[in-house]
Enzyme design. Structure first.
Site, PDB file in Angstrom:
ATOM      1  N   LEU A   1       1.013   9.123   4.253  1.00  0.00           N
ATOM      2  CA  LEU A   1      -0.220   9.045   3.447  1.00  0.00           C
ATOM      3  C   LEU A   1      -1.296   8.273   4.199  1.00  0.00           C
ATOM      4  O   LEU A   1      -1.008   7.408   5.023  1.00  0.00           O
ATOM      5  CB  LEU A   1       0.057   8.371   2.096  1.00  0.00           C
ATOM      6  CG  LEU A   1       0.407   6.880   2.039  1.00  0.00           C
ATOM      7  CD1 LEU A   1      -0.817   5.987   2.134  1.00  0.00           C
ATOM      8  CD2 LEU A   1       1.153   6.574   0.767  1.00  0.00           C
TER       9      LEU A   1
ATOM     10  N   PHE B   1      -0.879  10.506  18.090  1.00  0.00           N
ATOM     11  CA  PHE B   1      -1.703  11.706  18.318  1.00  0.00           C
ATOM     12  C   PHE B   1      -3.014  11.631  17.534  1.00  0.00           C
ATOM     13  O   PHE B   1      -4.072  12.017  18.045  1.00  0.00           O
ATOM     14  CB  PHE B   1      -0.930  12.981  17.932  1.00  0.00           C
ATOM     15  CG  PHE B   1      -0.140  13.571  19.071  1.00  0.00           C
ATOM     16  CD1 PHE B   1       0.843  12.829  19.712  1.00  0.00           C
ATOM     17  CD2 PHE B   1      -0.372  14.865  19.510  1.00  0.00           C
ATOM     18  CE1 PHE B   1       1.574  13.362  20.768  1.00  0.00           C
ATOM     19  CE2 PHE B   1       0.348  15.406  20.567  1.00  0.00           C
ATOM     20  CZ  PHE B   1       1.326  14.658  21.198  1.00  0.00           C
TER      21      PHE B   1
ATOM     22  N   CYS C   1      -2.318   0.473  10.726  1.00  0.00           N
ATOM     23  CA  CYS C   1      -1.218   1.158  11.417  1.00  0.00           C
ATOM     24  C   CYS C   1      -1.519   1.754  12.786  1.00  0.00           C
ATOM     25  O   CYS C   1      -0.660   1.703  13.658  1.00  0.00           O
ATOM     26  CB  CYS C   1      -0.643   2.213  10.500  1.00  0.00           C
ATOM     27  SG  CYS C   1       0.190   1.450   9.092  1.00  0.00           S
TER      28      CYS C   1
ATOM     29  N   ASN D   1       1.083   9.133  14.445  1.00  0.00           N
ATOM     30  CA  ASN D   1      -0.047   8.198  14.458  1.00  0.00           C
ATOM     31  C   ASN D   1      -0.684   8.108  15.848  1.00  0.00           C
ATOM     32  O   ASN D   1      -1.906   7.977  15.975  1.00  0.00           O
ATOM     33  CB  ASN D   1       0.396   6.815  13.975  1.00  0.00           C
ATOM     34  CG  ASN D   1       0.312   6.721  12.454  1.00  0.00           C
ATOM     35  OD1 ASN D   1      -0.109   7.660  11.779  1.00  0.00           O
ATOM     36  ND2 ASN D   1       0.713   5.586  11.907  1.00  0.00           N
TER      37      ASN D   1
ATOM     38  N   TYR E   1       0.822  -1.211   0.000  1.00  0.00           N
ATOM     39  CA  TYR E   1       0.000   0.000   0.000  1.00  0.00           C
ATOM     40  C   TYR E   1       0.857   1.262   0.000  1.00  0.00           C
ATOM     41  O   TYR E   1       0.423   2.306  -0.462  1.00  0.00           O
ATOM     42  CB  TYR E   1      -0.927   0.001   1.225  1.00  0.00           C
ATOM     43  CG  TYR E   1      -2.110  -0.915   1.052  1.00  0.00           C
ATOM     44  CD1 TYR E   1      -3.310  -0.426   0.539  1.00  0.00           C
ATOM     45  CD2 TYR E   1      -2.026  -2.259   1.362  1.00  0.00           C
ATOM     46  CE1 TYR E   1      -4.390  -1.270   0.355  1.00  0.00           C
ATOM     47  CE2 TYR E   1      -3.108  -3.108   1.185  1.00  0.00           C
ATOM     48  CZ  TYR E   1      -4.290  -2.607   0.679  1.00  0.00           C
ATOM     49  OH  TYR E   1      -5.357  -3.430   0.483  1.00  0.00           O
TER      50      TYR E   1
HETATM   51  P1  NAD Z   1       2.054  -4.259   2.805  1.00  0.00           P
HETATM   52  O1  NAD Z   1       1.945  -5.483   3.607  1.00  0.00           O
HETATM   53  O2  NAD Z   1       0.907  -3.832   1.936  1.00  0.00           O
HETATM   54  O3  NAD Z   1       3.327  -4.390   1.830  1.00  0.00           O
HETATM   55  C1  NAD Z   1       4.583  -4.834   2.241  1.00  0.00           C
HETATM   56  C2  NAD Z   1       5.200  -5.662   1.116  1.00  0.00           C
HETATM   57  O4  NAD Z   1       6.542  -5.987   1.458  1.00  0.00           O
HETATM   58  C3  NAD Z   1       4.483  -6.988   0.881  1.00  0.00           C
HETATM   59  O5  NAD Z   1       4.014  -7.040  -0.469  1.00  0.00           O
HETATM   60  C4  NAD Z   1       5.585  -8.054   1.130  1.00  0.00           C
HETATM   61  O6  NAD Z   1       5.506  -9.161   0.252  1.00  0.00           O
HETATM   62  C5  NAD Z   1       6.845  -7.248   0.884  1.00  0.00           C
HETATM   63  N1  NAD Z   1       8.031  -7.834   1.501  1.00  0.00           N
HETATM   64  C6  NAD Z   1       8.199  -8.249   2.792  1.00  0.00           C
HETATM   65  N2  NAD Z   1       9.454  -8.716   2.965  1.00  0.00           N
HETATM   66  C7  NAD Z   1      10.094  -8.587   1.778  1.00  0.00           C
HETATM   67  C8  NAD Z   1      11.409  -8.881   1.333  1.00  0.00           C
HETATM   68  N3  NAD Z   1      12.320  -9.389   2.162  1.00  0.00           N
HETATM   69  N4  NAD Z   1      11.723  -8.641   0.047  1.00  0.00           N
HETATM   70  C9  NAD Z   1      10.810  -8.112  -0.811  1.00  0.00           C
HETATM   71  N5  NAD Z   1       9.547  -7.806  -0.440  1.00  0.00           N
HETATM   72  C10 NAD Z   1       9.194  -8.037   0.842  1.00  0.00           C
HETATM   73  O7  NAD Z   1       2.441  -3.086   3.803  1.00  0.00           O
HETATM   74  P2  NAD Z   1       2.144  -1.512   3.653  1.00  0.00           P
HETATM   75  O8  NAD Z   1       0.756  -1.200   4.070  1.00  0.00           O
HETATM   76  O9  NAD Z   1       2.638  -1.057   2.321  1.00  0.00           O
HETATM   77  O10 NAD Z   1       3.092  -0.938   4.795  1.00  0.00           O
HETATM   78  C11 NAD Z   1       4.497  -0.948   4.663  1.00  0.00           C
HETATM   79  C12 NAD Z   1       5.090  -0.106   5.770  1.00  0.00           C
HETATM   80  O11 NAD Z   1       4.651   1.239   5.635  1.00  0.00           O
HETATM   81  C13 NAD Z   1       4.681  -0.536   7.180  1.00  0.00           C
HETATM   82  O12 NAD Z   1       5.767  -0.340   8.039  1.00  0.00           O
HETATM   83  C14 NAD Z   1       3.566   0.431   7.525  1.00  0.00           C
HETATM   84  O13 NAD Z   1       3.472   0.645   8.916  1.00  0.00           O
HETATM   85  C15 NAD Z   1       4.010   1.687   6.832  1.00  0.00           C
HETATM   86  N6  NAD Z   1       2.919   2.605   6.461  1.00  0.00           N
HETATM   87  C16 NAD Z   1       1.767   2.134   5.928  1.00  0.00           C
HETATM   88  C17 NAD Z   1       0.763   3.009   5.542  1.00  0.00           C
HETATM   89  C18 NAD Z   1      -0.530   2.523   4.943  1.00  0.00           C
HETATM   90  O14 NAD Z   1      -1.412   3.346   4.707  1.00  0.00           O
HETATM   91  N7  NAD Z   1      -0.708   1.254   4.670  1.00  0.00           N
HETATM   92  C19 NAD Z   1       0.964   4.392   5.669  1.00  0.00           C
HETATM   93  C20 NAD Z   1       2.174   4.842   6.208  1.00  0.00           C
HETATM   94  C21 NAD Z   1       3.142   3.938   6.588  1.00  0.00           C
HETATM   95  C1  UGA Z   2      -3.350   6.797   9.057  1.00  0.00           C
HETATM   96  C2  UGA Z   2      -2.815   8.226   9.129  1.00  0.00           C
HETATM   97  O1  UGA Z   2      -3.889   9.141   8.890  1.00  0.00           O
HETATM   98  C3  UGA Z   2      -1.709   8.448   8.097  1.00  0.00           C
HETATM   99  O2  UGA Z   2      -1.153   9.739   8.239  1.00  0.00           O
HETATM  100  C4  UGA Z   2      -0.632   7.395   8.301  1.00  0.00           C
HETATM  101  O3  UGA Z   2       0.374   7.524   7.315  1.00  0.00           O
HETATM  102  C5  UGA Z   2      -1.242   6.019   8.220  1.00  0.00           C
HETATM  103  O4  UGA Z   2      -2.280   5.886   9.222  1.00  0.00           O
HETATM  104  C6  UGA Z   2      -0.256   4.921   8.502  1.00  0.00           C
HETATM  105  O5  UGA Z   2       0.751   5.145   9.127  1.00  0.00           O
HETATM  106  O6  UGA Z   2      -0.593   3.827   8.065  1.00  0.00           O
HETATM  107  P1  UGA Z   2      -5.083   5.491   7.520  1.00  0.00           P
HETATM  108  O7  UGA Z   2      -5.048   4.488   8.611  1.00  0.00           O
HETATM  109  O8  UGA Z   2      -4.863   5.037   6.131  1.00  0.00           O
HETATM  110  O9  UGA Z   2      -3.969   6.631   7.784  1.00  0.00           O
HETATM  111  O10 UGA Z   2      -6.474   6.256   7.527  1.00  0.00           O
HETATM  112  P2  UGA Z   2      -7.113   7.384   8.481  1.00  0.00           P
HETATM  113  O11 UGA Z   2      -7.820   8.336   7.627  1.00  0.00           O
HETATM  114  O12 UGA Z   2      -6.134   7.930   9.415  1.00  0.00           O
HETATM  115  O13 UGA Z   2      -8.215   6.548   9.275  1.00  0.00           O
HETATM  116  C7  UGA Z   2      -7.843   5.575  10.236  1.00  0.00           C
HETATM  117  C8  UGA Z   2      -9.072   5.087  10.962  1.00  0.00           C
HETATM  118  O14 UGA Z   2      -9.587   6.110  11.803  1.00  0.00           O
HETATM  119  C9  UGA Z   2     -10.221   4.707  10.026  1.00  0.00           C
HETATM  120  O15 UGA Z   2     -10.866   3.556  10.519  1.00  0.00           O
HETATM  121  C10 UGA Z   2     -11.140   5.907  10.097  1.00  0.00           C
HETATM  122  O16 UGA Z   2     -12.475   5.599   9.814  1.00  0.00           O
HETATM  123  C11 UGA Z   2     -10.966   6.311  11.556  1.00  0.00           C
HETATM  124  N1  UGA Z   2     -11.289   7.721  11.805  1.00  0.00           N
HETATM  125  C12 UGA Z   2     -10.579   8.710  11.214  1.00  0.00           C
HETATM  126  C13 UGA Z   2     -12.303   8.028  12.698  1.00  0.00           C
HETATM  127  O17 UGA Z   2     -12.953   7.135  13.257  1.00  0.00           O
HETATM  128  N2  UGA Z   2     -12.585   9.346  12.958  1.00  0.00           N
HETATM  129  C14 UGA Z   2     -11.882  10.354  12.376  1.00  0.00           C
HETATM  130  O18 UGA Z   2     -12.185  11.546  12.661  1.00  0.00           O
HETATM  131  C15 UGA Z   2     -10.851  10.033  11.478  1.00  0.00           C
END
Ligand code: NAD
Ligand code: UGA
Length: 465
Positions: free
Chosen positions: A169, A232, A282, A230, A21
């Protein structure tokens, strides 16, 4: 596609390990904004890579298809060639998953860093020139030191630089967030080499992000800031959700309270929407990680403070399911309950930690029969999340909200999908068992109109009917 040597028009090669993602959308944005940079996104998961190379991308995110289509095959490539891509890259983003540990020391709190460590070892093995390694994954503070130690153990005498560049994001708005971020945060070692690496990464983002929005710090501030951001955000939701329960008891309306307090510029209006509970991959993981770190560094009072954010969220999810049970005369056994929305928020197909999972589990525990409709979540995903087989007689998978609602005693809104606002509620009312209940876990619908139609309505944080 095997990575080729850097050649004009490319003057920099980026490799991103992890096509999830974060890795997929982030790299697609860099590629689209920087045609002079070649971006290779690699993953061990062949199915995921095949999907990135197909017309049906593995994740749903508004605007993503267009950005990928514009860059893929030009300067954006998806492959499973992890080692070749590392070898050829100048900058390597680590964007692998960092889930909560489920076993051993720190189980259910600490981050499981095995994927990060494995990537660090692969880089140490493969790289034969100095690289800039960028922590994009969310990791505990001081992880860069672990990565550095692993890299230095290779005995090749190469001096790599490790940077922290957390991603902020949110799913559902990822492309807008990436295209116009509030800030980009880059942390690095405060040495001439570290600062030069920071500057190199700054110059990538500066292709589309104004310089004043690119913040640079030391490594540990950057790593810690991601967890704190996150925490906060999650804390605000737990705070307003705690107040939602008080509103229900006192005749106050949580949306009015949120508006009243959010108009204070010191508090601000965002993230004050009461809900059935926050989900997503997250918030819970990162707050628990912060709790673990505080304990690890000998600060149990700080750990307890942040742990309460998670406890409040757990309580809110169970409270909602219990409200349904109590309202339906203390029994849902054999009753059909319609679930509208299974994703953790609108505009995503992601269900990780979705409140819907917990509510459905509680209802199944009470032997309800549930019918689920979500516009983007697949039946397979729902079965996996609920730990059931595809033919489980207790769960039906509907193709529309109206199909889910037919013959139901209650309709539960668990995700705030826009399409739920404009459903034909007159027809839905006719098809339901009376009294027909709507439990609005998102305070999404027009409750006055629903009551006019004849529904009985409960909504999070609104005075009890
Ligand atoms: P995800 O599970 O969707 O993707 C991670 C990918 O890494 C998987 O496709 C997996 O196969 C791959 N992977 C794992 N080990 C590997 C290796 N050794 N070599 C190659 N590929 C490998 O995870 P995500 O949601 O993209 O999150 C990734 C990181 O970003 C996490 O630490 C998460 O906390 C952080 N993050 C996520 C979001 C979000 O909105 N999902 C937002 C901000 C930060
Ligand atoms: C959140 C943060 O907003 C991002 O900045 C961060 O990068 C990300 O986590 C991460 O580290 O993965 P995300 O989880 O994708 O993003 O979505 P949010 O919009 O933050 O919503 C999270 C949850 O809180 C959802 O279930 C949403 O419905 C809920 N929410 C959000 C509420 O219940 N009330 C609100 O006012 C806002």
């Amino acid at each position: 596609m095997p990575p080729e040597e850097t050649s004009p028009p490319f003057n920099l090669r980026i490799c991103c390990i992890g096509a999830g993602y974060v890795g997929g959308p982030t790299m697609a944005m860099i590629a689209s904004k920087c045609p002079h940079i070649r971006v290779d996104v690699v993953d061990l998961n062949e199915k995921r890579i095949a999907a990135w190379n197909s017309a049906e991308l593995p994740i749903y995110e508004p605007g993503l298809d267009e950005v990928v289509a514009g860059a893929r095959g030009k300067n954006l490539f998806f492959s499973t060639e992890v080692k070749d891509s590392i070898h050829a890259a100048d900058i390597i983003f680590v964007s692998v998953n960092t889930p909560t540990k489920t076993f051993g020391v720190g189980a259910h709190k600490a981050a499981d860093l095995r994927f990060v460590e494995s990537v660090a070892r692969t880089i140490a093995e493969v790289a034969d020139s100095p690289k800039i390694i960028v922590e994009k994954s969310t990791i505990p503070v001081r992880t860069a030191a672990t990565i550095q130690t692993i890299l230095e153990s290779s005995e090749k005498g190469l001096k790599h630089q490790v940077l922290s560049n957390p991603e902020f994001l949110a799913e559902g708005t990822a492309m807008a967030d990436l295209g116009d971020p509030d800030r980009i945060l880059i942390g690095g070692e405060q040495t001439p080499e570290g600062l030069a690496a920071v500057e190199k990464l700054v110059s990538v983002y500066a292709n589309w992000v104004p310089r004043e929005r690119i913040l640079t710090t030391n490594l540990w501030s950057s790593e810690l800031s991601k967890l704190v951001a996150n925490a906060f955000l999650a804390q605000r939701i737990s705070s307003i959700n705690s107040i939602s329960a008080l509103c229900e008891q006192t005749g106050a309306d949580v949306d009015e309270v949120a508006r009243a307090i959010g108009s204070d510029s010191r508090i601000g209006p965002k993230f004050l929407k009461a809900s059935v509970g926050f989900g997503g991959s997250c918030f819970q993981k990162d707050v628990l990680n912060l709790v673990y770190l505080c304990g690890h560094f000998g600060l149990p009072e700080v750990a307890a403070y942040w742990e309460q954010v998670i406890q409040m969220n757990d309580w809110q999810k169970h409270r909602f399911a219990e409200r349904v049970l109590r309202t339906l005369f203390n029994t849902v056994t054999g009753k059909r309950i319609a679930i509208l929305g299974f994703a953790f928020k609108k505009d995503t197909n992601d269900t990780r930690e979705s409140a819907a999972i917990y509510v459905c589990r509680d209802l199944l525990e009470e032997r309800a029969s549930i019918s689920i409709y979500d516009p983007k979540v697949s039946k397979e995903q729902i079965c996996q999340d609920l730990g059931i087989g595809p033919d489980d007689p207790r769960v039906e998978f509907a193709d529309s909200a109206s199909q889910a609602a037919a013959d139901a005693h209650a309709l539960l809104v668990l995700t705030e999908w826009d399409e739920f606002r404009s459903l034909d509620f007159e027809a839905i009312f006719q098809s339901m068992v009376k009294p027909a209940w709507i439990f609005d876990g998102r305070s999404l619908l027009d409750h006055a109109r629903l009551r006019e139609i004849g529904f009985k309505v409960y909504s999070i944080g609104k005075p009890l009917p």
